[in-house]
Design a protein around this motif. Sequence first.
Motif, PDB file in Angstrom:
ATOM      1  N   PRO A   1       0.900  -2.091 -11.059  1.00 37.99           N
ATOM      2  CA  PRO A   1       1.095  -2.387  -9.631  1.00 37.99           C
ATOM      3  C   PRO A   1      -0.244  -2.676  -8.940  1.00 37.99           C
ATOM      4  O   PRO A   1      -1.200  -1.920  -9.100  1.00 37.99           O
ATOM      5  N   VAL A   2      -0.299  -3.796  -8.215  1.00 40.95           N
ATOM      6  CA  VAL A   2      -1.527  -4.187  -7.511  1.00 40.95           C
ATOM      7  C   VAL A   2      -1.204  -4.443  -6.036  1.00 40.95           C
ATOM      8  O   VAL A   2      -0.327  -5.242  -5.714  1.00 40.95           O
ATOM      9  N   CYS A   3      -1.918  -3.750  -5.160  1.00 43.95           N
ATOM     10  CA  CYS A   3      -1.810  -3.994  -3.719  1.00 43.95           C
ATOM     11  C   CYS A   3      -2.958  -4.903  -3.325  1.00 43.95           C
ATOM     12  O   CYS A   3      -4.097  -4.688  -3.739  1.00 43.95           O
ATOM     13  N   VAL A   4      -2.660  -5.951  -2.545  1.00 41.92           N
ATOM     14  CA  VAL A   4      -3.713  -6.858  -2.065  1.00 41.92           C
ATOM     15  C   VAL A   4      -3.883  -6.616  -0.559  1.00 41.92           C
ATOM     16  O   VAL A   4      -2.973  -6.869   0.229  1.00 41.92           O
ATOM     17  N   HIS A   5      -5.054  -6.095  -0.211  1.00 40.18           N
ATOM     18  CA  HIS A   5      -5.270  -5.459   1.101  1.00 40.18           C
ATOM     19  C   HIS A   5      -6.456  -6.074   1.850  1.00 40.18           C
ATOM     20  O   HIS A   5      -7.492  -6.361   1.250  1.00 40.18           O
ATOM     21  N   LEU A   6      -6.293  -6.236   3.155  1.00 36.54           N
ATOM     22  CA  LEU A   6      -7.413  -6.658   4.016  1.00 36.54           C
ATOM     23  C   LEU A   6      -8.142  -5.400   4.480  1.00 36.54           C
ATOM     24  O   LEU A   6      -7.533  -4.517   5.085  1.00 36.54           O
TER      25      LEU A   6
ATOM     26  N   LEU B   1       0.846  -1.199   0.000  1.00 31.98           N
ATOM     27  CA  LEU B   1       0.000   0.000   0.000  1.00 31.98           C
ATOM     28  C   LEU B   1       0.882   1.251   0.000  1.00 31.98           C
ATOM     29  O   LEU B   1       0.610   2.222  -0.704  1.00 31.98           O
ATOM     30  N   LYS B   2       1.946   1.191   0.788  1.00 30.19           N
ATOM     31  CA  LYS B   2       2.861   2.338   0.868  1.00 30.19           C
ATOM     32  C   LYS B   2       3.389   2.703  -0.523  1.00 30.19           C
ATOM     33  O   LYS B   2       3.487   3.872  -0.878  1.00 30.19           O
ATOM     34  N   SER B   3       3.703   1.678  -1.299  1.00 32.44           N
ATOM     35  CA  SER B   3       4.224   1.894  -2.646  1.00 32.44           C
ATOM     36  C   SER B   3       3.182   2.552  -3.560  1.00 32.44           C
ATOM     37  O   SER B   3       3.480   3.541  -4.237  1.00 32.44           O
ATOM     38  N   VAL B   4       1.950   2.050  -3.587  1.00 34.44           N
ATOM     39  CA  VAL B   4       0.950   2.669  -4.484  1.00 34.44           C
ATOM     40  C   VAL B   4       0.562   4.064  -4.009  1.00 34.44           C
ATOM     41  O   VAL B   4       0.283   4.953  -4.817  1.00 34.44           O
ATOM     42  N   LEU B   5       0.591   4.281  -2.690  1.00 36.13           N
ATOM     43  CA  LEU B   5       0.245   5.618  -2.190  1.00 36.13           C
ATOM     44  C   LEU B   5       1.360   6.614  -2.505  1.00 36.13           C
ATOM     45  O   LEU B   5       1.097   7.812  -2.669  1.00 36.13           O
TER      46      LEU B   5
ATOM     47  N   GLN C   1      -3.132   2.020 -14.691  1.00 38.14           N
ATOM     48  CA  GLN C   1      -3.096   2.657 -13.377  1.00 38.14           C
ATOM     49  C   GLN C   1      -2.903   1.611 -12.276  1.00 38.14           C
ATOM     50  O   GLN C   1      -3.419   0.495 -12.391  1.00 38.14           O
ATOM     51  N   PRO C   2      -2.198   1.991 -11.189  1.00 38.79           N
ATOM     52  CA  PRO C   2      -2.111   1.086 -10.037  1.00 38.79           C
ATOM     53  C   PRO C   2      -3.502   0.897  -9.423  1.00 38.79           C
ATOM     54  O   PRO C   2      -4.367   1.758  -9.592  1.00 38.79           O
ATOM     55  N   VAL C   3      -3.676  -0.193  -8.672  1.00 40.97           N
ATOM     56  CA  VAL C   3      -4.999  -0.437  -8.083  1.00 40.97           C
ATOM     57  C   VAL C   3      -4.852  -1.235  -6.789  1.00 40.97           C
ATOM     58  O   VAL C   3      -3.816  -1.863  -6.553  1.00 40.97           O
ATOM     59  N   ILE C   4      -5.886  -1.173  -5.964  1.00 39.86           N
ATOM     60  CA  ILE C   4      -5.902  -1.931  -4.706  1.00 39.86           C
ATOM     61  C   ILE C   4      -7.079  -2.905  -4.741  1.00 39.86           C
ATOM     62  O   ILE C   4      -8.226  -2.504  -4.891  1.00 39.86           O
ATOM     63  N   LEU C   5      -6.742  -4.203  -4.635  1.00 36.40           N
ATOM     64  CA  LEU C   5      -7.765  -5.248  -4.530  1.00 36.40           C
ATOM     65  C   LEU C   5      -7.962  -5.471  -3.047  1.00 36.40           C
ATOM     66  O   LEU C   5      -6.996  -5.770  -2.346  1.00 36.40           O
ATOM     67  N   GLN C   6      -9.182  -5.339  -2.548  1.00 32.88           N
ATOM     68  CA  GLN C   6      -9.330  -5.571  -1.113  1.00 32.88           C
ATOM     69  C   GLN C   6     -10.491  -6.477  -0.764  1.00 32.88           C
ATOM     70  O   GLN C   6     -11.492  -6.533  -1.467  1.00 32.88           O
ATOM     71  N   PHE C   7     -10.305  -7.189   0.348  1.00 29.37           N
ATOM     72  CA  PHE C   7     -11.345  -8.094   0.828  1.00 29.37           C
ATOM     73  C   PHE C   7     -11.736  -7.697   2.244  1.00 29.37           C
ATOM     74  O   PHE C   7     -10.870  -7.565   3.115  1.00 29.37           O
TER      75      PHE C   7
ATOM     76  N   GLU D   1       1.692  11.921  -8.103  1.00 29.53           N
ATOM     77  CA  GLU D   1       0.851  12.336  -9.235  1.00 29.53           C
ATOM     78  C   GLU D   1      -0.390  13.122  -8.816  1.00 29.53           C
ATOM     79  O   GLU D   1      -1.202  13.488  -9.661  1.00 29.53           O
ATOM     80  N   ASN D   2      -0.537  13.351  -7.502  1.00 27.82           N
ATOM     81  CA  ASN D   2      -1.705  14.061  -6.962  1.00 27.82           C
ATOM     82  C   ASN D   2      -3.015  13.406  -7.414  1.00 27.82           C
ATOM     83  O   ASN D   2      -3.940  14.060  -7.891  1.00 27.82           O
ATOM     84  N   ILE D   3      -3.066  12.099  -7.236  1.00 23.50           N
ATOM     85  CA  ILE D   3      -4.276  11.332  -7.588  1.00 23.50           C
ATOM     86  C   ILE D   3      -4.648  10.450  -6.384  1.00 23.50           C
ATOM     87  O   ILE D   3      -3.935  10.453  -5.370  1.00 23.50           O
ATOM     88  N   ALA D   4      -5.752   9.726  -6.504  1.00 20.97           N
ATOM     89  CA  ALA D   4      -6.092   8.718  -5.489  1.00 20.97           C
ATOM     90  C   ALA D   4      -6.137   7.357  -6.172  1.00 20.97           C
ATOM     91  O   ALA D   4      -6.462   7.253  -7.361  1.00 20.97           O
TER      92      ALA D   4
END
Length: 282
Positions: free
Chosen positions: A76-81, A5-9, A42-48, A15-18
Amino acid sequence: MLVTLKSVLGIAEAENIAIGAFNLTTLEGIRAVIEAAEELKQPVILQFANAAHKEYVSLENIAPAMLALGDKASVPVCVHLDHGADFEEVKRALDLGFTSVMYDGSALPYEINAANTRTVVDLASQYSASVEAEIGSMGAEISEDGGEADESCYTDPVIAAKFVAETGIDALACSFGTVHGIYKSAPKLDIDRIARIRKVTGVPVVMHGGSGISDEDFRKCIENGVRKINFYTYAAKYAGEYVKKKLEESSGYVFYHDVAVWGLESMKKTYIDTIKIFANLK
Ligand SMILES: [Zn+2]
């Protein structure tokens, strides 16, 4: 590729994006998120959200699919709880290979939330994973009923700064007018509070309850420091409506594999539209 998550943030900050953080309960949900992100590069976060969605699929069953498809992705994909309830749940996700976890102790007294969050940060560091935590409250778990925001639960910037300094988290989920699920009346966001929290904490702000926020409000939130936006309810709702429409138009047999594909098509379209807003793309 899998990233924290730190990397995608960090990318979002530069880039001043979310970055969109999308919940999922099915293989079609995972594919919809990744295909949308790849199409837009674009990078993305997959979360469960185990607490809210374990009745549909278990963490152990969905995790290998999230990790395998995330690893194979060209972005880049972050896999997040999402909304980790306790140490046991957080550890299950980390043992499975999640690159980030949220620990949600927001319903607990401050001292206990801070101490527990610190323990989660120490644990996650053994896996080189990131941690999101919450101060203020948007409700303890995801519901689809929604409601109205309670200003008394909004995040206090002074307490937020103390919390981040004491815990060492990578991102802070804040309450500033959003709620989970479907809004009962138009949300009024305290944008100035986001800017103050961002300034005093020094970490990216996370918005929960992204369904039903106007494009203009999304932009204002992003300009003031929101770097991760949790968005799910509307994607699920639109997909449900699309499947209903297709069924009404169908005559004869209906095969379940077609229903799954209709769901995928609708969710992918919603995620493409959403990522475009978050990443300021035309
Ligand atoms: Zn949430």
